[in-house]
Scaffold this active site. Structure first.
Site, PDB file in Angstrom:
ATOM      1  N   ASP A 351     -18.166  34.681  77.624  1.00  0.00           N
ATOM      2  CA  ASP A 351     -18.662  34.361  78.989  1.00  0.00           C
ATOM      3  C   ASP A 351     -18.626  33.045  79.667  1.00  0.00           C
ATOM      4  OD1 ASP A 351     -20.554  36.195  80.850  1.00  0.00           O
ATOM      5  OD2 ASP A 351     -21.487  35.128  80.084  1.00  0.00           O
ATOM      6  N   ASP A 552     -24.595  35.081  75.006  1.00  0.00           N
ATOM      7  CA  ASP A 552     -25.563  34.917  75.179  1.00  0.00           C
ATOM      8  C   ASP A 552     -26.061  35.817  74.753  1.00  0.00           C
ATOM      9  OD1 ASP A 552     -25.608  37.005  77.122  1.00  0.00           O
ATOM     10  OD2 ASP A 552     -26.144  36.144  78.772  1.00  0.00           O
ATOM     11  N   ASP A 556     -23.993  40.306  77.227  1.00  0.00           N
ATOM     12  CA  ASP A 556     -23.121  40.920  76.309  1.00  0.00           C
ATOM     13  C   ASP A 556     -22.378  41.375  75.710  1.00  0.00           C
ATOM     14  OD1 ASP A 556     -21.473  38.964  78.838  1.00  0.00           O
ATOM     15  OD2 ASP A 556     -22.392  37.183  77.657  1.00  0.00           O
TER      16      ASP A 556
END
Length: 683
Positions: A351, A552, A556
């Protein structure tokens, strides 16, 4: 003083006894075996000199048998009990095979060989217990880090009373004082004081980190310098350290597929060994023409050397050692399954916001049109934005404060949603907003400012235009989400390990591609919703193989769950990161990914080494025993030595050298050991 010294001596003595207690059984058994051998030798010497050796029960031969019987009882009792319980449940295990072989040797007059087998098997079990105990010490060390006391204070006044209590008595909302050299007793927030805090127990960071009011502290950290006052956020029993200990303990109980297969294999294989021994006895007595003693002796030797002790220990010490090594270095594996899967990943998907980047916009550039200066533009923009809660406004204000600029309060302020802010500061009318807003107002950028805007936007920066008193654009301020420190080094290290690195983000294509170029990732996917990330992960797995997702741990979560391995940025141990992901980077240091992947690959390679060695030794010993070129004693020594060597080989992972920040280490590159992924173009 004398009493204290005596108490300390007693504690040390108790610890020494506890350390060597597992060796007591093989030590006594060994002494009995030596005594029996001496008595048996004396009996042979006496029998050669006289035909009247004396009363039956006093003859050395009978005395040797009694001593051997004691050796069987002392060294073989636990194995016999374990084997009997397994047999009652319809299972044949290794303990049963060893006891049966020893009794079989005694039945044909080879009591010494059987006693040696019992002794070496007991010694092997003691050494295996020591080996696996080494991995438990990592957990015990974490448990010892758990604070036991706290200084509770009634208020933040210097004259406030301090009460020394146990850490378990603390409740959320209470205040504690942490003096230099003391442990932080519970998770909380600093409300007073500045100090350097050693957080290595939680995050694996070797360098103490500065903590000041507003910063979080975690139980088990050590205050190194000044006094700190802390507001407790959660009880000691629910602290980050307590949850880490619990998760690591659970991880050691979760078994990898290889280990589960070997445990099932052990049951079937042990039954086959017994069946093969019976068949060998039948063949020796009927087809091969062996005598009864020769047949049983060879059969017992085959039973010993064919036992899968080393095979069973090929995985467990390896996985436990790797999990313990990770826990000591700020990488939390939820189980052996996750470690094994990480070894097989071919793609690492990141991410962007909050993972590869810090997730906080920062002012990165100011372009001023004369006669204005950079500081004039920054001060005007910060004053106009002082009442805004927008992240871009926060970045401008933070930079102005960092430079020590004077910021008068605006006399009037108005927000234009999606466009910008209009304010009156010290009599000046200030506009701060997007280039599109200024274009709508008939104030487009031209000349140098237009060129600067094009460069900033192509680099993925967000630009804000500023004007003062309607004189047209006076300059541009650009903000951007900065890459996390050492993120590029982490990407390069993973690529050197043969992994393809991909970035997934919900940002627009221009910003995403700019960050992707800065970090050097192989592929960039932008404008993604959470469900889109899951779809991309499935596509990457079809193209390249298993995918690890790094996020994180909050927005996600769906992608972390759907990936082969979900790796969360720990955020110093947030609940979501600890519960959602398979692997947690407690210090948020991306460079530790290199070590985690290398550790997984090393563990997989050591397991393969152990299995190849174990099966190879069994094959050699089995052929030698079947053809009569191996005595029972030699078979016992060869079999048990291989078992101990396999266990000790697994323990080597406790000393795994984790790569440092300066890119990939030789240890990690050597651990790669897997064919590199073929290069492929972007999707």
């Amino acid at each position: 003083m004398a009493a204290a010294a005596q108490l300390g001596s007693t504690v040390t003595s108790d610890r020494t006894l506890a350390r060597f207690r597992p060796l007591a059984v093989p030590l006594v058994t060994g002494l009995l075996v030596v005594a029996g051998w001496w008595l048996e030798s004396r009996h042979a010497a006496v029998a050669a000199l006289t035909s009247s050796p004396g009363p039956l029960l006093l003859r050395p031969g009978w005395a040797a048998l009694v001593v051997y019987a004691l050796a069987y009882l002392v060294g073989g009792y636990e194995s016999a009990r374990t084997g009997w319980h397994a047999l009652r449940r319809g299972r044949i295990d290794i303990d049963f095979l060893m006891v049966a072989a020893a009794l079989g040797a005694a039945a044909i007059g080879q009591a010494l060989d059987g006693a040696i087998l019992i002794f070496i098997f007991a010694l092997s079990n003691a050494l295996e217990e020591y080996a696996t105990g080494r991995t438990r010490k990592a957990i015990e060390a974490l448990v010892r880090l758990r604070p036991t006391r706290a200084r509770r204070v009634t208020s933040l006044d210097d004259a406030a009373e301090t009460e020394l209590i146990t850490a378990d008595q603390l409740r959320p909302g209470e205040f504690v004082l942490v003096l230099p050299g003391e442990q932080v007793p519970a998770d909380g927030v600093v409300v007073r004081g500045i100090s350097a805090v050693d957080t290595s127990a939680i995050t694996g960071e070797s360098i103490p980190q500065q903590r000041q009011p507003g910063d979080q502290l975690f139980a088990g950290s050590v205050n190194r310098e000044g006094a700190l006052w802390l507001r407790v956020e959660r009880p000691a029993q629910e602290s980050t350290l307590a949850r880490i200990i619990q998760l690591v303990e659970q991880a050691q109980q979760r078994k990898a597929p290889t280990q589960l297969f070997i445990e099932r294999f052990e049951q079937v294989y042990s039954a086959l060994v017994v069946a093969g021994t019976v068949a060998l006895i039948a063949a020796g007595l009927t087809v091969l023409g062996w005598g009864v003693s020769q047949t049983i002796y060879r059969a017992m030797t085959v039973m010993v050397v064919a036992s899968p002790c080393a095979v069973v220990l090929s995985t467990m010490p390896v996985m436990l050692s790797a999990i313990a090594s990770g826990a000591r270095n700020g990488v939390l594996f939820k189980g052996a399954l996750d470690l094994e899967q990480l070894a097989g990943v071919r793609v690492v998907a990141f991410d962007k916001t909050g993972t590869l980047t810090l997730g906080l916009p920062q002012l990165v550039a100011i372009h001023a049109r004369p006669p204005f200066t950079e500081e004039q533009l920054l001060a005007a923009a910060a004053a106009a934005e002082s009442g805004s809660e927008h992240p871009i406004a926060g970045a401008i204000l933070e930079e102005a404060r960092r430079r020590g600029l004077s910021l008068p309060s605006p006399e009037h302020s108005r927000t234009h949603p999606g466009r910008g802010v209009e304010a009156v500061v010290s009599g000046d009318r200030i506009l701060v907003g997007s280039p599109a807003w200024f274009h709508e107002m008939g104030q487009p950028l031209d000349g140098e400012l237009a060129d600067a805007l094009a460069r900033l936007e192509s680099a993925g920066h967000t630009a804000m235009v500023l004007s003062i008193n309607g004189s047209g654009p006076a300059g541009i301020l650009a903000v951007a989400d900065r890459a996390r420190p050492h993120a590029r080094e982490a990407v390069q290290a993973l690529q050197r390990l043969g992994l393809r690195v991909v970035m997934l983000t919900g940002d627009n294509e221009r910003v995403a591609q700019a960050m992707g170029r800065e970090l050097g990732v192989d592929e960039v996917y932008a404008g993604l919703l959470p469900e889109d990330k899951m779809r991309i992960l499935q596509e990457l797995e079809r193209r390249y193989g298993p995918v690890a997702m790094v996020g994180d741990g909050i927005n996600d979560a769906p992608a972390l769950v759907s990936a082969a391995v979900g790796i969360a940025m720990g955020r110093a141990g947030t609940d979501v990161a600890l519960e959602t992901a398979d692997v947690v980077l407690m210090s948020d240091e991306l460079v530790r990914l290199e070590g985690a992947v290398a550790l997984g690959r090393r563990a997989e390679r050591v397991v393969r080494q152990n299995l190849a060695f174990a099966f190879g030794v069994i094959a050699v010993l089995l052929v030698s025993a079947t053809t009569g070129h191996l005595s029972l004693t030699q078979g016992v020594v060869g079999h048990e030595t291989s078992t101990v060597l396999v266990a000790l080989n697994g323990l080597r992972l406790l000393g795994f050298r984790w790569p440092r920040l300066q890119g990939a280490s030789a240890e990690a590159e050597a651990a790669a050991g897997i064919d590199r992924v073929a290069e492929a173009g972007p999707a």
